[in-house]
Design a protein around this motif. Structure first.
Motif, PDB file in Angstrom:
ATOM      1  N   LYS A  82      10.782 -94.277 -48.531  1.00 17.35           N
ATOM      2  CA  LYS A  82      10.323 -95.532 -47.932  1.00 17.35           C
ATOM      3  C   LYS A  82      10.414 -96.621 -49.001  1.00 17.35           C
ATOM      4  O   LYS A  82      10.219 -96.370 -50.182  1.00 17.35           O
ATOM      5  CB  LYS A  82       8.872 -95.406 -47.458  1.00 17.35           C
ATOM      6  CG  LYS A  82       8.667 -94.383 -46.345  1.00 17.35           C
ATOM      7  CD  LYS A  82       9.129 -94.934 -45.036  1.00 17.35           C
ATOM      8  CE  LYS A  82       8.690 -94.137 -43.835  1.00 17.35           C
ATOM      9  NZ  LYS A  82       9.193 -92.807 -43.710  1.00 17.35           N
ATOM     10  N   TRP A  86       4.859-104.364 -49.090  1.00 17.44           N
ATOM     11  CA  TRP A  86       4.243-104.215 -47.761  1.00 17.44           C
ATOM     12  C   TRP A  86       5.181-104.593 -46.628  1.00 17.44           C
ATOM     13  O   TRP A  86       5.241-103.908 -45.614  1.00 17.44           O
ATOM     14  CB  TRP A  86       2.930-104.987 -47.677  1.00 17.44           C
ATOM     15  CG  TRP A  86       3.098-106.476 -47.708  1.00 17.44           C
ATOM     16  CD1 TRP A  86       3.126-107.286 -48.796  1.00 17.44           C
ATOM     17  CD2 TRP A  86       3.279-107.316 -46.572  1.00 17.44           C
ATOM     18  NE1 TRP A  86       3.336-108.580 -48.425  1.00 17.44           N
ATOM     19  CE2 TRP A  86       3.415-108.636 -47.056  1.00 17.44           C
ATOM     20  CE3 TRP A  86       3.341-107.103 -45.199  1.00 17.44           C
ATOM     21  CZ2 TRP A  86       3.617-109.714 -46.213  1.00 17.44           C
ATOM     22  CZ3 TRP A  86       3.536-108.191 -44.362  1.00 17.44           C
ATOM     23  CH2 TRP A  86       3.667-109.475 -44.872  1.00 17.44           C
ATOM     24  N   TRP A  89       7.882-101.915 -46.430  1.00 20.17           N
ATOM     25  CA  TRP A  89       7.271-100.674 -45.962  1.00 20.17           C
ATOM     26  C   TRP A  89       7.088-100.723 -44.442  1.00 20.17           C
ATOM     27  O   TRP A  89       7.403 -99.757 -43.745  1.00 20.17           O
ATOM     28  CB  TRP A  89       5.931-100.439 -46.658  1.00 20.17           C
ATOM     29  CG  TRP A  89       5.345 -99.103 -46.336  1.00 20.17           C
ATOM     30  CD1 TRP A  89       5.597 -97.928 -46.958  1.00 20.17           C
ATOM     31  CD2 TRP A  89       4.421 -98.815 -45.281  1.00 20.17           C
ATOM     32  NE1 TRP A  89       4.884 -96.920 -46.373  1.00 20.17           N
ATOM     33  CE2 TRP A  89       4.158 -97.431 -45.340  1.00 20.17           C
ATOM     34  CE3 TRP A  89       3.794 -99.583 -44.301  1.00 20.17           C
ATOM     35  CZ2 TRP A  89       3.292 -96.804 -44.448  1.00 20.17           C
ATOM     36  CZ3 TRP A  89       2.935 -98.956 -43.414  1.00 20.17           C
ATOM     37  CH2 TRP A  89       2.698 -97.584 -43.499  1.00 20.17           C
ATOM     38  N   CYS A  90       6.603-101.867 -43.929  1.00 18.79           N
ATOM     39  CA  CYS A  90       6.426-102.028 -42.473  1.00 18.79           C
ATOM     40  C   CYS A  90       7.774-101.964 -41.751  1.00 18.79           C
ATOM     41  O   CYS A  90       7.903-101.282 -40.729  1.00 18.79           O
ATOM     42  CB  CYS A  90       5.730-103.345 -42.150  1.00 18.79           C
ATOM     43  SG  CYS A  90       4.008-103.422 -42.668  1.00 18.79           S
ATOM     44  N   ARG A  93       8.980 -98.398 -41.692  1.00 21.99           N
ATOM     45  CA  ARG A  93       8.315 -97.569 -40.673  1.00 21.99           C
ATOM     46  C   ARG A  93       8.953 -97.781 -39.307  1.00 21.99           C
ATOM     47  O   ARG A  93       9.076 -96.850 -38.521  1.00 21.99           O
ATOM     48  CB  ARG A  93       6.820 -97.907 -40.576  1.00 21.99           C
ATOM     49  CG  ARG A  93       6.001 -97.531 -41.744  1.00 21.99           C
ATOM     50  CD  ARG A  93       5.373 -96.212 -41.648  1.00 21.99           C
ATOM     51  NE  ARG A  93       4.575 -96.044 -40.438  1.00 21.99           N
ATOM     52  CZ  ARG A  93       4.059 -94.889 -40.097  1.00 21.99           C
ATOM     53  NH1 ARG A  93       4.259 -93.845 -40.850  1.00 21.99           N
ATOM     54  NH2 ARG A  93       3.360 -94.760 -39.006  1.00 21.99           N
TER      55      ARG A  93
END
Length: 119
Positions: A82, A86, A89-90, A93
């Motif tokens: 990943k 932030w 990372w989002c 996902r």
């Protein structure tokens, strides 16, 4: 994306390839090294150093060809982490699995095109 190759042009173990560019104004950068190569049957490359990607982090990808009665069997793979940060990372996902599939599909299509021209 702008590709930069070393003198070995990505065609030998230890060869470096870097890619840089922008997506929606966000700067991207990745450097890869060829970690295994046995032409024409296999090649593996992986990221090194600090990556700047939106959807996946460090990765290792490659292919293997196995001769068979009907021609050859192709196995392609990508292992990825990943991304850091932030926002990445989002996005990872949500989109990493789709992006990885897209990469593998492109590799498969490139192999089909390459070997179709050899006939």
């Amino acid at each position: 994306m702008q590709l930069t190759f070393d003198a070995l042009r990505g065609q030998a173990v230890g060869s470096h390839i870097s890619m840089s560019g922008r997506v929606l104004g966000v700067p991207l950068f990745v450097e890869e090294i060829v970690s295994d190569r046995s032409p024409p049957l296999s090649k593996v490359w992986e990221t090194i150093g600090e990556t700047r990607l939106l959807v996946i982090g460090h990765y290792r990808m490659g292919f293997e060809l196995t001769p068979s009665v009907a021609g050859c069997q192709l196995r392609i793979f990508i292992d990825y982490a990943k991304p850091k940060g932030w926002l990445s990372w989002c996005l990872g996902r949500l989109l990493a699995r789709y992006y990885a599939r897209w990469c593998l599909q492109r590799m498969k299509n490139d192999a089909i095109d390459h070997f179709s021209q050899k006939r």
